[in-house]
Scaffold this motif. Sequence first.
Motif, PDB file in Angstrom:
ATOM      1  N   PHE A 168       3.710  -3.690  11.553  1.00  0.00           N
ATOM      2  CA  PHE A 168       3.038  -4.619  10.762  1.00  0.00           C
ATOM      3  C   PHE A 168       1.908  -3.827  10.030  1.00  0.00           C
ATOM      4  CE2 PHE A 168       4.706  -7.755  13.805  1.00  0.00           C
ATOM      5  CZ  PHE A 168       5.581  -8.241  12.879  1.00  0.00           C
ATOM      6  N   VAL A 169       1.584  -4.030   8.828  1.00  0.00           N
ATOM      7  CA  VAL A 169       0.490  -3.437   8.173  1.00  0.00           C
ATOM      8  C   VAL A 169      -0.159  -4.563   7.351  1.00  0.00           C
ATOM      9  CG1 VAL A 169      -0.156  -1.943   6.484  1.00  0.00           C
ATOM     10  CG2 VAL A 169       1.807  -1.282   7.710  1.00  0.00           C
ATOM     11  N   GLY A 170      -1.443  -4.741   7.863  1.00  0.00           N
ATOM     12  CA  GLY A 170      -2.387  -5.669   6.916  1.00  0.00           C
ATOM     13  C   GLY A 170      -3.113  -5.007   5.772  1.00  0.00           C
ATOM     14  N   GLN A 171      -4.114  -5.688   5.453  1.00  0.00           N
ATOM     15  CA  GLN A 171      -4.757  -5.195   4.246  1.00  0.00           C
ATOM     16  C   GLN A 171      -5.729  -4.003   4.750  1.00  0.00           C
ATOM     17  OE1 GLN A 171      -7.372  -8.258   2.438  1.00  0.00           O
ATOM     18  NE2 GLN A 171      -7.427  -7.172   0.687  1.00  0.00           N
ATOM     19  N   ARG A 172      -5.584  -2.934   4.000  1.00  0.00           N
ATOM     20  CA  ARG A 172      -6.151  -1.576   4.299  1.00  0.00           C
ATOM     21  C   ARG A 172      -7.688  -1.788   3.836  1.00  0.00           C
ATOM     22  NH1 ARG A 172      -2.391   1.489   6.533  1.00  0.00           N
ATOM     23  NH2 ARG A 172      -0.130   1.600   5.539  1.00  0.00           N
ATOM     24  N   SER A 173      -8.690  -1.318   4.612  1.00  0.00           N
ATOM     25  CA  SER A 173     -10.006  -1.228   4.109  1.00  0.00           C
ATOM     26  C   SER A 173     -10.141   0.042   3.071  1.00  0.00           C
ATOM     27  CB  SER A 173     -10.838  -0.995   5.300  1.00  0.00           C
ATOM     28  OG  SER A 173     -10.521   0.165   5.910  1.00  0.00           O
TER      29      SER A 173
END
Length: 174
Positions: A168-173
Amino acid sequence: MKLLGIGSRINHSEYGKGVVTNVTTQHYWVTFIEGGLETIDLDSDFDIIEAADGDVDTVSFFDVESSLVNILKKWSDASEVIPISDKYKGGKLILEPADTSLKSYELPIDTFFHKITMVRDRLRVMEQRINSSNLDEQGKTDLQQYITRIYGSLTSFNVLFKSKSHNFVGQRSK
């Protein structure tokens, strides 16, 4: 004997109706409506429903299979098989309540992992439906941001995936 071309439709005495998806020097590869893919000899017992030109080899079985997989992914919630990390295969998830007089709950990790991957697959279908919806661009963007946050909340479960490409990949900073 004239060879049937890819795309020919036949009715086989044993397998029923199907479409020729590949031709080799000795066999037809036929995808049957009821029985799936079968390899039959060129001189097998079948009736020709519609013959396609045998000289034209414009599509291979791989192309047909790839197209079908893409269609299924796009329009259903059929999912690919995602392997669980080897160290968790056959393991169990144990939930221990703080109150020791209560019984703990055990769940096979494979079952839990399957449910996690189903959530991801359904999120992907939701994303596709949002993108193809009649919502205005701002509405689509707003819903996509919620989905991205959901993915971010699920990153804790990445330890269960065998391959990082499935994580899973969320929002990248930034």
